[in-house]
Write a protein that holds these residues in place. Sequence first.
Motif, PDB file in Angstrom:
ATOM      1  N   HIS A 488     110.616  73.735  -8.909  1.00 54.03           N
ATOM      2  CA  HIS A 488     112.071  73.916  -8.784  1.00 54.03           C
ATOM      3  C   HIS A 488     112.342  75.037  -7.775  1.00 54.03           C
ATOM      4  O   HIS A 488     111.699  76.083  -7.810  1.00 54.03           O
ATOM      5  CB  HIS A 488     112.673  74.289 -10.143  1.00 54.03           C
ATOM      6  CG  HIS A 488     114.152  74.539 -10.103  1.00 54.03           C
ATOM      7  ND1 HIS A 488     115.074  73.530  -9.960  1.00 54.03           N
ATOM      8  CD2 HIS A 488     114.874  75.693 -10.200  1.00 54.03           C
ATOM      9  CE1 HIS A 488     116.298  74.039  -9.966  1.00 54.03           C
ATOM     10  NE2 HIS A 488     116.201  75.352 -10.112  1.00 54.03           N
ATOM     11  N   TYR A 501     123.073  75.861  -5.206  1.00 48.23           N
ATOM     12  CA  TYR A 501     122.451  74.890  -4.320  1.00 48.23           C
ATOM     13  C   TYR A 501     121.020  74.654  -4.815  1.00 48.23           C
ATOM     14  O   TYR A 501     120.165  75.542  -4.748  1.00 48.23           O
ATOM     15  CB  TYR A 501     122.437  75.429  -2.891  1.00 48.23           C
ATOM     16  CG  TYR A 501     121.889  74.450  -1.885  1.00 48.23           C
ATOM     17  CD1 TYR A 501     122.638  73.331  -1.504  1.00 48.23           C
ATOM     18  CD2 TYR A 501     120.635  74.631  -1.335  1.00 48.23           C
ATOM     19  CE1 TYR A 501     122.136  72.439  -0.582  1.00 48.23           C
ATOM     20  CE2 TYR A 501     120.123  73.739  -0.413  1.00 48.23           C
ATOM     21  CZ  TYR A 501     120.872  72.632  -0.035  1.00 48.23           C
ATOM     22  OH  TYR A 501     120.373  71.742   0.879  1.00 48.23           O
ATOM     23  N   THR A 502     120.791  73.434  -5.349  1.00 49.33           N
ATOM     24  CA  THR A 502     119.492  73.165  -6.000  1.00 49.33           C
ATOM     25  C   THR A 502     118.618  72.188  -5.233  1.00 49.33           C
ATOM     26  O   THR A 502     117.518  71.889  -5.661  1.00 49.33           O
ATOM     27  CB  THR A 502     119.739  72.596  -7.414  1.00 49.33           C
ATOM     28  OG1 THR A 502     120.513  71.401  -7.297  1.00 49.33           O
ATOM     29  CG2 THR A 502     120.463  73.599  -8.289  1.00 49.33           C
ATOM     30  N   ASP A 503     119.071  71.657  -4.101  1.00 48.05           N
ATOM     31  CA  ASP A 503     118.310  70.661  -3.343  1.00 48.05           C
ATOM     32  C   ASP A 503     117.725  71.269  -2.074  1.00 48.05           C
ATOM     33  O   ASP A 503     117.904  70.754  -0.969  1.00 48.05           O
ATOM     34  CB  ASP A 503     119.183  69.451  -3.001  1.00 48.05           C
ATOM     35  CG  ASP A 503     119.705  68.759  -4.234  1.00 48.05           C
ATOM     36  OD1 ASP A 503     118.954  68.740  -5.231  1.00 48.05           O
ATOM     37  OD2 ASP A 503     120.822  68.236  -4.229  1.00 48.05           O
ATOM     38  N   GLU A 506     112.647  69.103   0.449  1.00 51.42           N
ATOM     39  CA  GLU A 506     112.566  67.681   0.742  1.00 51.42           C
ATOM     40  C   GLU A 506     113.731  67.150   1.581  1.00 51.42           C
ATOM     41  O   GLU A 506     113.801  65.948   1.847  1.00 51.42           O
ATOM     42  CB  GLU A 506     112.443  66.839  -0.547  1.00 51.42           C
ATOM     43  CG  GLU A 506     111.198  67.133  -1.372  1.00 51.42           C
ATOM     44  CD  GLU A 506     109.930  66.763  -0.619  1.00 51.42           C
ATOM     45  OE1 GLU A 506     109.989  65.969   0.313  1.00 51.42           O
ATOM     46  OE2 GLU A 506     108.855  67.300  -0.984  1.00 51.42           O
ATOM     47  N   GLU A 507     114.692  68.002   2.021  1.00 50.90           N
ATOM     48  CA  GLU A 507     115.734  67.539   2.925  1.00 50.90           C
ATOM     49  C   GLU A 507     115.285  67.745   4.366  1.00 50.90           C
ATOM     50  O   GLU A 507     114.342  68.502   4.641  1.00 50.90           O
ATOM     51  CB  GLU A 507     117.039  68.308   2.653  1.00 50.90           C
ATOM     52  CG  GLU A 507     117.652  67.970   1.295  1.00 50.90           C
ATOM     53  CD  GLU A 507     119.043  68.564   1.152  1.00 50.90           C
ATOM     54  OE1 GLU A 507     119.485  69.230   2.099  1.00 50.90           O
ATOM     55  OE2 GLU A 507     119.667  68.346   0.111  1.00 50.90           O
TER      56      GLU A 507
END
Length: 569
Positions: A488, A501-503, A506-507
């Motif tokens: 995480h 903002y948790t993403d 992987e972007e």
Amino acid sequence: MIKRLFLFVLVCVMHTAMYAQTDTQSKAQMVFSNDFHDASGQLGNLTAHFITEKTWTDMNGEIGAIVRIKVTGMSVSEMSKLKVIGSANASVHDTQFLENEQEWIVPLSKGTNMWLEMSHPTYGKSTRLSLPKLKEKGMYDVTLVNNRTTTIVVHSLPDGADVYLDGNHHGKTPCEISEQRFGKHDLKLMYGSKTKEVKIDVEEGHTFFDDFDFRERRNINIISSEDNTTIYIDNQLIGQAPIHNYEVLVGPHTFKAIRTGSKGYNDTQIDEQTIDISSQTEIKLYPIKKGNVQVLTRYAGKPVYAELVVDNKDKYTSEPSYKVNLPYGTHSFRVSYNGKSKEKFINVNKPEQTQVFKLSAKNDVVWPWQREYDIAPVGFSLAYVYKQLVTTGEGQKLKESGVWPDGKGKTLKGMQAGLHFQPCFKFGLGLYTGLFYELYVSTSKKYDYDMFIEHCAYVPVHLYYRIPFGRKVALSVHGGLGFNYVIHGAFSAKDEDIEDYTDFYEEDGFPKKFNMAMEVGAGLRLGAFQLNFQYGKGLNDHKSYSSQGDYKTIQNKYTFGVSYMFSAE
């Protein structure tokens, strides 16, 4: 008129006498049958009994005759109790009972108007036998029949056997058969495919027959850890072990072996077991329980052919290992090799156990990896860890944490905790691996997000080499692959109106969650603690800037920590 009256009275008297005699005979338990006959030509094996003139004479010395009285419906023991009674002119004397022939021999005077009776203390007197005129040296046969009857009781194990008496079927056991004469009978019982036949002798007090056991049996062998052990089955003494081909009923039985105290053993010892014979025919009892002790000797880290002495008396040599069978209890073991020895007192308390003797190579010339050392393959580690993204390409090289866009800080710092395992196998070589948790934290005041937190899992798979300098002092190096995975990673917002903002991973343009690196490390063991250092160079491309040109982004990591070591011994 008087003559007619006299004749009527005479007929009545005679009828009454005849009726009384018939009634007496019907009530008598012993009756002479109507088979009196001359048997002079059928002496058989009796000739030897009567080869002298004296035998053929009556009590007055005159030559007489012999009557053989056979008895039926009476046991031999009861026949022997009979007594012969005769009229005075019969001169009964020197009577004999021949047990094998089951008959009485009665010498009598020759003559007429004689009679015989038989008397028994239980059955009373028999009917009276009127004798015809006997010839000189005549041999006559007659049969005495015992009319007394009783009830025979027949039992078997188990119940349900068919009962045949003198060839006649009388039902199944338990069975009562009434009105049976005393004496010999043929008794047969059938149970399934099994048959038992016996000749029985029915007499007073002997009317119950139960010696018919059809239960299944098997032959068993009984062995013991010690010969001459006393064996009991269901608390019945059987004999001394070993016992072979002993027949018992199928089913559970209690087996007990008793070994009394003797030299080398203490008090009486007992092994008692309940065993089902339907599934087992070899019984092993251990009144003196024993266990196997596997003894191994290591010198300078390798097996050696050491000498073993057990209890200061039993010596073993020329083997790299020994399996010693000993009674339960405490025993002394001493191994010797190359002038060195070690002694242990070992409690033998289970069927199998292993003891390893390590002889120190201290002050001996040996290879470094052969020195005696606490292998301690497990350590709990706490470490300071930091990582950075390195982008190269287009003639440029950029180092950054990859978290804050303003380039704040070139590394992402954190803490690492976990267990590492470093077993050593041979020549100092081994394996270094483990499982670790990593926590990274970074802050900034220039953006809407003021904190970044990351949780990772890390697993190393390295080859390992160790050089010991003492029992708990060693230098080690290791190298191989390391695998990181981000569980995480998220930014925390300053303002409540802005969502966290948790993403982050992987972007496009952001690092990947998975990172694989080529790693090298070293450790210095000092007693219970070990200092650790490790460097990892990333192998996979995180593609942070690949969309802007020919760039490759890798993740490097540095670790500094300390471990508390747990001994494997």
